[in-house]
Design a protein around this motif. Sequence first.
Motif, PDB file in Angstrom:
ATOM      1  N   VAL A  62      55.994   5.355  39.687  1.00  0.00           N
ATOM      2  CA  VAL A  62      56.191   6.920  40.601  1.00  0.00           C
ATOM      3  C   VAL A  62      55.428   7.591  41.374  1.00  0.00           C
ATOM      4  N   ALA A  63      55.464   8.854  42.418  1.00  0.00           N
ATOM      5  CA  ALA A  63      54.059   9.239  42.618  1.00  0.00           C
ATOM      6  C   ALA A  63      52.806   8.814  42.137  1.00  0.00           C
ATOM      7  N   GLY A  64      51.841   8.715  42.481  1.00  0.00           N
ATOM      8  CA  GLY A  64      50.366   8.164  42.070  1.00  0.00           C
ATOM      9  C   GLY A  64      49.377  10.040  42.145  1.00  0.00           C
ATOM     10  N   ASN A  65      48.207   9.689  41.868  1.00  0.00           N
ATOM     11  CA  ASN A  65      47.953  11.151  42.316  1.00  0.00           C
ATOM     12  C   ASN A  65      47.495  11.321  43.772  1.00  0.00           C
TER      13      ASN A  65
HETATM   14  C1  LIG Z   1      48.685  11.531  37.567  1.00  0.00           C
HETATM   15  O1  LIG Z   1      46.423  12.368  36.502  1.00  0.00           O
HETATM   16  C2  LIG Z   1      47.264  11.977  34.707  1.00  0.00           C
HETATM   17  C3  LIG Z   1      45.721  12.717  34.575  1.00  0.00           C
HETATM   18  O2  LIG Z   1      44.930  12.585  34.916  1.00  0.00           O
HETATM   19  C4  LIG Z   1      47.525  11.201  34.287  1.00  0.00           C
HETATM   20  O3  LIG Z   1      47.950  11.693  33.121  1.00  0.00           O
HETATM   21  C5  LIG Z   1      48.299  10.689  35.218  1.00  0.00           C
HETATM   22  O4  LIG Z   1      49.254   9.523  34.452  1.00  0.00           O
HETATM   23  C6  LIG Z   1      48.539  10.223  35.836  1.00  0.00           C
HETATM   24  N1  LIG Z   1      49.220  10.002  36.825  1.00  0.00           N
HETATM   25  C7  LIG Z   1      49.677   8.542  37.481  1.00  0.00           C
HETATM   26  C8  LIG Z   1      50.888   8.255  38.163  1.00  0.00           C
HETATM   27  O5  LIG Z   1      48.570   7.854  37.354  1.00  0.00           O
END
Ligand SMILES: *[C@@H]1O[C@H](CO)[C@@H](O)[C@H](O)[C@H]1NC(C)=O
Length: 212
Positions: free
Chosen positions: A61-64
Amino acid sequence: MKMIHVILVFVALFSSYIPNATCINNDFCVADLSRPKTPLGYQCKSEKDVTVDDFIFSGFVAGNASKLFNLGITFVNVEKLPGLNGLGISTVRADLGVNGSVPLHSHPDATELVIIVEGQVNIGFITPTKIFLKDAKPGDVIVVPKGQLHFLVNTGPKKAVAFAAFSSSDPSVQTLDLLLFGNDLSTSVLSKTTLLDAAQIQKLKVAFGGKN
Ligand SMILES: *[C@@H]1O[C@H](CO)[C@@H](O)[C@H](O)[C@H]1NC(C)=O
Ligand SMILES: *[C@@H]1O[C@H](CO)[C@@H](O)[C@H](O)[C@H]1NC(C)=O
């Protein structure tokens, strides 16, 4: 040489190519991540411990988005998907926010096949004699040959998404900014070797976690 000697030589030659007897049919070698990584990859997980989950990764999925580049990166290499071990393939997805980019970097050990899925991007790689640059759109597939310094820039009004495949199960990533500004190499040496001015170097060191 007598025939029996010839046969023995062949047996000796081929037996050295028979991988670990725990490999299933010798067709694959699921990574045993509990053992150290070697230059040739991970050792094979014992056949009895291999499950279907070794061949599936469910978090593509899209990364942060990172602050600096407005870029989310999700790598699926052998550490995330142990079944990739030794197969010479892996994948990544890049989610570029508005004005986002994938910074200049190279993969010394992997060719990359980039598939634009959404949005508009400017993608290119730089060689000593020429810049290969393209405004790419969904449906475009771009190959970045092994070792080339390359980048993507989101040039559209909305987010852009690209998927890519690598010709390695564990590609190395050399990001130019991190090599230059993410370590302890002194500002003085960097300034002399790049001709960038000290103030700019200091600013980039703060951004990329470098010191000195
Ligand atoms: C994005 O950040 C959130 C909050 O830290 C976390 O719960 C989530 O797993 C992250 N998403 C990815 C795809 O790493
Ligand atoms: C994107 O960059 C342009 C200038 O290149 C700027 O006008 C615009 O406000 C930026 N958009 C966002 C969302 O940062």
